[in-house]
Scaffold this motif. Sequence first.
Motif, mmCIF file in Angstrom:
data_model
loop_
_atom_site.group_PDB
_atom_site.id
_atom_site.type_symbol
_atom_site.label_atom_id
_atom_site.label_comp_id
_atom_site.label_asym_id
_atom_site.label_seq_id
_atom_site.Cartn_x
_atom_site.Cartn_y
_atom_site.Cartn_z
ATOM 1 N N ASP A 37 20.096 -34.443 41.400
ATOM 2 C CA ASP A 37 18.665 -33.384 42.605
ATOM 3 C C ASP A 37 19.812 -32.656 43.616
ATOM 4 O O ASP A 37 20.850 -33.977 44.006
ATOM 5 N N ILE A 38 19.679 -32.604 43.719
ATOM 6 C CA ILE A 38 20.289 -31.613 45.063
ATOM 7 C C ILE A 38 19.374 -30.919 46.026
ATOM 8 O O ILE A 38 18.523 -30.158 45.771
ATOM 9 N N CYS A 39 19.448 -30.861 47.048
ATOM 10 C CA CYS A 39 18.483 -30.426 47.799
ATOM 11 C C CYS A 39 18.893 -29.622 49.392
ATOM 12 O O CYS A 39 20.111 -30.602 50.388
ATOM 13 N N ASP A 40 18.598 -28.668 49.275
ATOM 14 C CA ASP A 40 18.895 -27.621 50.775
ATOM 15 C C ASP A 40 17.612 -28.534 51.619
ATOM 16 O O ASP A 40 16.944 -28.083 51.684
ATOM 17 N N ILE A 41 18.615 -28.985 52.232
ATOM 18 C CA ILE A 41 18.762 -29.467 53.824
ATOM 19 C C ILE A 41 17.281 -28.616 54.839
ATOM 20 O O ILE A 41 16.170 -28.958 55.561
ATOM 21 N N ARG A 42 18.365 -27.119 54.968
ATOM 22 C CA ARG A 42 17.578 -26.704 55.902
ATOM 23 C C ARG A 42 15.984 -25.933 55.061
ATOM 24 O O ARG A 42 14.597 -25.876 56.119
ATOM 25 N N ARG A 43 15.352 -26.331 53.945
ATOM 26 C CA ARG A 43 13.938 -25.832 53.480
ATOM 27 C C ARG A 43 13.457 -26.766 53.669
ATOM 28 O O ARG A 43 12.073 -26.341 54.061
ATOM 29 N N ILE A 44 14.057 -28.821 53.555
ATOM 30 C CA ILE A 44 13.399 -29.249 54.424
ATOM 31 C C ILE A 44 12.795 -29.410 55.681
ATOM 32 O O ILE A 44 11.308 -29.464 55.906
ATOM 33 N N THR A 45 13.739 -28.168 56.651
ATOM 34 C CA THR A 45 13.744 -28.353 57.349
ATOM 35 C C THR A 45 12.498 -27.665 58.004
ATOM 36 O O THR A 45 11.821 -26.997 59.233
ATOM 37 N N ALA A 46 12.587 -25.949 57.435
ATOM 38 C CA ALA A 46 11.373 -25.235 57.111
ATOM 39 C C ALA A 46 10.357 -25.787 57.008
ATOM 40 O O ALA A 46 9.437 -25.554 57.426
ATOM 41 N N THR A 47 9.941 -27.091 56.252
ATOM 42 C CA THR A 47 8.912 -27.029 55.363
ATOM 43 C C THR A 47 8.433 -28.311 56.449
ATOM 44 O O THR A 47 6.834 -28.194 56.521
ATOM 45 N N LEU A 48 9.343 -28.524 56.997
ATOM 46 C CA LEU A 48 8.355 -29.808 58.307
ATOM 47 C C LEU A 48 8.144 -28.958 59.675
ATOM 48 O O LEU A 48 6.944 -29.416 59.819
ATOM 49 N N GLN A 49 8.709 -27.668 59.805
ATOM 50 C CA GLN A 49 8.171 -27.319 60.581
ATOM 51 C C GLN A 49 6.877 -26.449 60.123
ATOM 52 O O GLN A 49 5.768 -26.149 60.990
ATOM 53 N N ARG A 50 7.129 -25.703 59.048
ATOM 54 C CA ARG A 50 5.395 -25.232 59.184
ATOM 55 C C ARG A 50 3.802 -26.606 58.839
ATOM 56 O O ARG A 50 3.481 -25.946 58.833
ATOM 57 N N GLN A 51 4.851 -27.371 58.007
ATOM 58 C CA GLN A 51 3.290 -28.532 57.902
ATOM 59 C C GLN A 51 3.911 -29.544 58.656
ATOM 60 O O GLN A 51 2.504 -30.581 58.885
ATOM 61 N N GLY A 52 4.428 -29.884 59.007
ATOM 62 C CA GLY A 52 4.538 -31.499 60.205
ATOM 63 C C GLY A 52 4.330 -32.248 59.647
ATOM 64 O O GLY A 52 4.833 -32.432 58.343
ATOM 65 N N ASP A 53 3.715 -33.360 60.003
ATOM 66 C CA ASP A 53 4.025 -34.804 59.571
ATOM 67 C C ASP A 53 3.718 -34.270 57.799
ATOM 68 O O ASP A 53 3.710 -35.209 57.152
ATOM 69 N N ARG A 54 2.724 -34.272 58.009
ATOM 70 C CA ARG A 54 1.854 -34.402 56.025
ATOM 71 C C ARG A 54 3.125 -34.010 55.048
ATOM 72 O O ARG A 54 2.360 -34.752 54.361
ATOM 73 N N PHE A 55 3.646 -33.079 55.236
ATOM 74 C CA PHE A 55 4.848 -33.148 54.604
ATOM 75 C C PHE A 55 5.671 -34.839 53.949
ATOM 76 O O PHE A 55 5.651 -34.599 52.430
ATOM 77 N N ALA A 56 5.889 -34.864 54.997
ATOM 78 C CA ALA A 56 6.560 -36.506 54.972
ATOM 79 C C ALA A 56 5.234 -37.513 54.389
ATOM 80 O O ALA A 56 5.285 -38.584 53.812
ATOM 81 N N THR A 57 4.121 -37.395 55.018
ATOM 82 C CA THR A 57 3.339 -38.660 53.962
ATOM 83 C C THR A 57 3.282 -38.609 52.874
ATOM 84 O O THR A 57 2.769 -39.347 52.018
ATOM 85 N N LYS A 58 3.426 -37.543 52.855
ATOM 86 C CA LYS A 58 2.617 -36.738 50.879
ATOM 87 C C LYS A 58 3.877 -37.504 50.504
ATOM 88 O O LYS A 58 3.729 -37.655 48.750
ATOM 89 N N VAL A 59 5.457 -37.445 50.358
ATOM 90 C CA VAL A 59 6.876 -38.177 49.883
ATOM 91 C C VAL A 59 6.784 -39.198 49.553
ATOM 92 O O VAL A 59 7.124 -39.434 49.244
ATOM 93 N N LEU A 60 7.201 -39.771 50.983
ATOM 94 C CA LEU A 60 7.394 -40.786 51.210
ATOM 95 C C LEU A 60 6.171 -42.211 51.244
ATOM 96 O O LEU A 60 5.184 -41.789 51.816
ATOM 97 N N GLY A 61 6.922 -43.438 50.269
ATOM 98 C CA GLY A 61 5.704 -44.442 51.344
ATOM 99 C C GLY A 61 5.589 -44.980 52.517
ATOM 100 O O GLY A 61 6.174 -44.267 53.093
#
Length: 137
Positions: A8-32
């Motif tokens: 898999d390849i992931c665009d880091i800019r997309r992760i940055t944009a998602t964090l800006q929109r969702q804040g910690d919610r995205f990280a707590t959904k993805v990370l253990g």
Amino acid sequence: MIYGIGTDICDIRRITATLQRQGDRFATKVLGDDELAVWRSRSARWPQRGVRYLATRFSAKEAFSKAVGMGMRMPMSWRLCEILNEKSGKPRIVLHGELKAWFEAQGLRAHVTVTDETDYAASFVVVERDLPPPANS
């Protein structure tokens, strides 16, 4: 014997944009839980390093789900699969709950590598079967 391969390849800019929109919610959904602690620590010291960490974990979990051939459906889930590092820095996959039980019942083991550059994170996973396939698969 190789059971599956995923990349898999992931665009880091997309992760940055998602964090800006969702804040910690995205990280707590993805990370253990253990990954979340590392992400918070890295983000506090250097926010971009935290984003890269999240992107590599997102990418590695996508690659793992491809290697086991089930995508993101049970027993595979974001939080039941963690990509942690040994003291040497080598990444390893740690599974929990139903996913761990399923994986072990299949006689599987996984190898993972992750990398990141300015705009992209990439991962590669190889899953091997140590035992003969179960009679009912």
